[in-house]
Design a protein around this motif. Sequence first.
Motif, PDB file in Angstrom:
ATOM      1  N   UNK A   1       0.939  -1.206   0.015  1.00 20.81           N
ATOM      2  CA  UNK A   1      -0.179  -0.072   0.103  1.00 20.81           C
ATOM      3  C   UNK A   1       0.804   1.298   0.080  1.00 20.81           C
ATOM      4  N   UNK A   2       0.825   1.809   1.155  1.00 24.64           N
ATOM      5  CA  UNK A   2       1.523   3.360   1.176  1.00 24.64           C
ATOM      6  C   UNK A   2       3.016   3.442   0.827  1.00 24.64           C
ATOM      7  N   UNK A   3       3.901   2.639   1.339  1.00 23.02           N
ATOM      8  CA  UNK A   3       5.116   2.404   0.970  1.00 23.02           C
ATOM      9  C   UNK A   3       5.473   2.377  -0.585  1.00 23.02           C
ATOM     10  N   UNK A   4       4.987   1.217  -1.228  1.00 25.57           N
ATOM     11  CA  UNK A   4       5.311   1.007  -2.558  1.00 25.57           C
ATOM     12  C   UNK A   4       4.848   2.203  -3.384  1.00 25.57           C
ATOM     13  N   UNK A   5       3.695   2.899  -3.014  1.00 25.66           N
ATOM     14  CA  UNK A   5       3.254   3.829  -4.015  1.00 25.66           C
ATOM     15  C   UNK A   5       4.029   5.301  -3.559  1.00 25.66           C
ATOM     16  N   UNK A   6       4.552   5.285  -2.260  1.00 29.31           N
ATOM     17  CA  UNK A   6       5.483   6.373  -2.151  1.00 29.31           C
ATOM     18  C   UNK A   6       6.390   6.513  -2.864  1.00 29.31           C
ATOM     19  N   UNK A   7       7.121   5.503  -3.084  1.00 28.94           N
ATOM     20  CA  UNK A   7       8.322   5.003  -3.922  1.00 28.94           C
ATOM     21  C   UNK A   7       8.179   5.552  -5.122  1.00 28.94           C
ATOM     22  N   UNK A   8       6.977   5.092  -5.864  1.00 26.04           N
ATOM     23  CA  UNK A   8       6.429   5.746  -7.166  1.00 26.04           C
ATOM     24  C   UNK A   8       6.389   7.272  -7.282  1.00 26.04           C
ATOM     25  N   UNK A   9       5.717   7.622  -6.193  1.00 28.51           N
ATOM     26  CA  UNK A   9       5.065   9.049  -6.323  1.00 28.51           C
ATOM     27  C   UNK A   9       6.318  10.055  -6.298  1.00 28.51           C
ATOM     28  N   UNK A  10       7.207   9.790  -5.444  1.00 25.59           N
ATOM     29  CA  UNK A  10       8.329  10.723  -5.285  1.00 25.59           C
ATOM     30  C   UNK A  10       8.993  11.019  -6.660  1.00 25.59           C
ATOM     31  N   UNK A  11       9.554  10.107  -7.432  1.00 29.53           N
ATOM     32  CA  UNK A  11      10.361  10.582  -8.689  1.00 29.53           C
ATOM     33  C   UNK A  11       9.286  10.849  -9.700  1.00 29.53           C
ATOM     34  N   UNK A  12       8.009  10.323  -9.705  1.00 29.56           N
ATOM     35  CA  UNK A  12       7.070  10.840 -10.612  1.00 29.56           C
ATOM     36  C   UNK A  12       6.758  12.366 -10.461  1.00 29.56           C
ATOM     37  N   UNK A  13       6.358  12.784  -9.246  1.00 28.42           N
ATOM     38  CA  UNK A  13       6.120  14.221  -8.890  1.00 28.42           C
ATOM     39  C   UNK A  13       7.265  14.999  -9.396  1.00 28.42           C
ATOM     40  N   UNK A  14       8.627  14.733  -8.821  1.00 31.95           N
ATOM     41  CA  UNK A  14       9.598  15.483  -9.125  1.00 31.95           C
ATOM     42  C   UNK A  14      10.000  15.665 -10.833  1.00 31.95           C
ATOM     43  N   UNK A  15       9.731  14.611 -11.278  1.00 34.33           N
ATOM     44  CA  UNK A  15       9.956  14.709 -12.719  1.00 34.33           C
ATOM     45  C   UNK A  15       8.754  15.562 -13.391  1.00 34.33           C
ATOM     46  N   UNK A  16       7.689  15.533 -13.203  1.00 34.67           N
ATOM     47  CA  UNK A  16       6.388  16.140 -13.691  1.00 34.67           C
ATOM     48  C   UNK A  16       6.810  17.570 -13.520  1.00 34.67           C
ATOM     49  N   UNK A  17       7.214  17.823 -12.291  1.00 32.56           N
ATOM     50  CA  UNK A  17       7.607  19.457 -12.003  1.00 32.56           C
ATOM     51  C   UNK A  17       8.806  19.935 -12.835  1.00 32.56           C
ATOM     52  N   UNK A  18       9.681  19.054 -13.016  1.00 30.41           N
ATOM     53  CA  UNK A  18      10.813  19.532 -13.757  1.00 30.41           C
ATOM     54  C   UNK A  18      10.417  19.577 -15.411  1.00 30.41           C
ATOM     55  N   UNK A  19       9.966  18.566 -15.725  1.00 26.93           N
ATOM     56  CA  UNK A  19       9.495  18.555 -17.424  1.00 26.93           C
ATOM     57  C   UNK A  19       8.629  19.588 -17.590  1.00 26.93           C
TER      58      UNK A  19
END
Length: 541
Positions: free
Chosen positions: A143-161
Amino acid sequence: MSNRSIRPLVFWPPFLLLFAAVAASYITPDQFLSFTTSINSWILDRFSWLFSLGTLLMVVTCVWVYVSPLGAVKIGGKDATPILSRWRWFSIALCTTVAIGILFWGTAEPMYHLHGPPASLGLEAGSPEAATFAMSTMFLHWSFTPYAIYTIPSLMFALAYYNLKLPYSLGSALAPILGRKLQGPMGQVLDAVALYALVAGMAASLGTGILTLAGGLDNLIGTGTTPVVLGALTTLIVVSFIISAASGLKRGIAILSSLNTRFFFVFCAFVFIFGPTNWILSMGVEGFGDYIGTFFQKSTFTGIAASDPWPQWWTIFYWANWLAWAPIAALFLGKISRGYTVRQFILTNLVFPSLFACVWMSIFSGSALFFDMHGNGLLHNALTNTGAESVVYTMLEQLPLPGITAVIFVFVSFLSYVTAADSNTEAMANLCAETPSESPERADSAGSSTLVLKVVWGATIGIIAWFMTSYAGVDGIKMMSNLGGLPALFIVLGCNASLIYVMTSKKFELHPDAQPAPGARLSEDLLDELIGEGGKKPAST
C-alpha cells in the motif's frame, strides 16, 4: 517521427546486456543464479538499513509535500489543461504500478507469513498472532510505502519536465540538487541503468505471469504448459500491449486501464459478498490497526540484532524490486499528470491506490487466511504442492461459480499485465528516442515516441520471457532486475532531495514565473536559482 533517432548510450547497453544475461542463464544456469544471488545478498546485507530508512523517508516526504504550499502548485502552470480525466488518471496510476502483483500475491503471500513468520518475533506458525502479522504485512508490502516509492520520482519529474521545462530524462528530476550535470552523457548513463532494471523486471514479471496464465488454462481446458503454449500466450500478451501503447495514451492505455480497474472492483465485490464477509471486515480492521500501530517498527525492521533473514527475504527485497521499476515508471506517471495540482497528484498516485490496495488485501488476503485456517491448511498445501500460482484458484474453488470465476481471473490477469506493460513500453520508447524539442504539448500524443522502439522493446521483453519460462529459469533474470534496486534507490533518494529543495526554497511556488502556461519558458534567472549553473544550458531551455 522522422526527426527522432535512437539515443545510443541509453538503448544499446541495456539491450545487449539483457541478451548476454539470458545467454548466461541458459549456458550456465546454476553458476549464473549463484552469481546474481550472491551479489543480491551482498547488497541487502550492506544496504538493508538504507532501503528501510530511505523508503520510510519517502512516505514522510509525501505527507510533508501534501501539506506544504507546494501542494497548491499546478503541474504545467496555472493555465495548464489536464490530459486525462480524474478516473482515467487514477486507473492508469493503479494499473501501471503494483496492480499485476496484487492478483498473484494477494492470496499466496499471506500463506508464507502465516506459516513462516519471522523467527525473531517468536510467533507460532499458523497461530492467530501469525495471522494478524500476515494481514498487517500485506498492508505494509502493497500500500502506502510502494506507492510512495513511485510518487516521489514521478512528482519531481513532472515538475521538472512541465514547470521547469527540462528535457525528458531522469537527470531532469535531479536538476535542483545537481544542476545540469546529468543532461549530457552522464544523464544517458543514468537513463540506461534505469531502463535495464525495468526491462529485466518486466521480462521476469511476464515470465511468471505466463506460467500463471498457462497454469490457469491447463486447469480449465488441459492445454499443458509446453513451450508452444507458453509461446502463444507470450505472443498474445506482447502483441496486445504493443498495440495498446502504439494507439496512444487516450485510446489504448487509458481504455484498457479503465476496464481493468472496473474488473478489480467487480472481483472485490464478488469475493466480499460470497466469501467470509464478517471475517474479512474483522480481520481487515485488526490487521490495519496492527499495521498502523507498528508501521515505523516494521518499516525499519532489518533483523540484524537476531540475525533474522526474514526482512531481507521479504520487505527489503520488495523495496529493491519496487525501486528498480520506479525511475522509468516515474517518466510515464509524471508525463500524464499535467493540469493537476501537486496535492491532487499525491491523492491520485499515492492515497487512492493505497486505499484500494488495503481494501483488496483485506478481501483477498483475509479470505485466504480464513480458508486456510478453517480448512486444515488447504491453501498452504496448494502452495507447497503446486506453487504460488495455484493458491488463488484453490481459494476460488471455495466460492460460488468456481469455473466462471477462474476464467474471469485468467482474463483479468492477462489484462493486468497488458495495462502495466503498455504504459512502461511507452516510457521506454520515449527515453530511448532523441528529439530536438520535447514540448509538453506533445505529451498526450500517440506519436511522441517511435512505434519502432515500442515494437523493439515489446518484442525483446517477450522473447526473454518466453525463453526463460521454456528453457532456462526466471530466478536469475529476476535477481538481475533486483540488482537495479540499489542504483535506483540513490536515484529516487536524489529525487526526494530535489523535491525537498524545491519545496523549502520558497522560490518555486511564490515566483510568478514558476507556473508558466504550457509552452512558456521559465526565466533564466529563476532556472539558475532553482537548478544552479552546474553545466551548459541545453538549447531547448
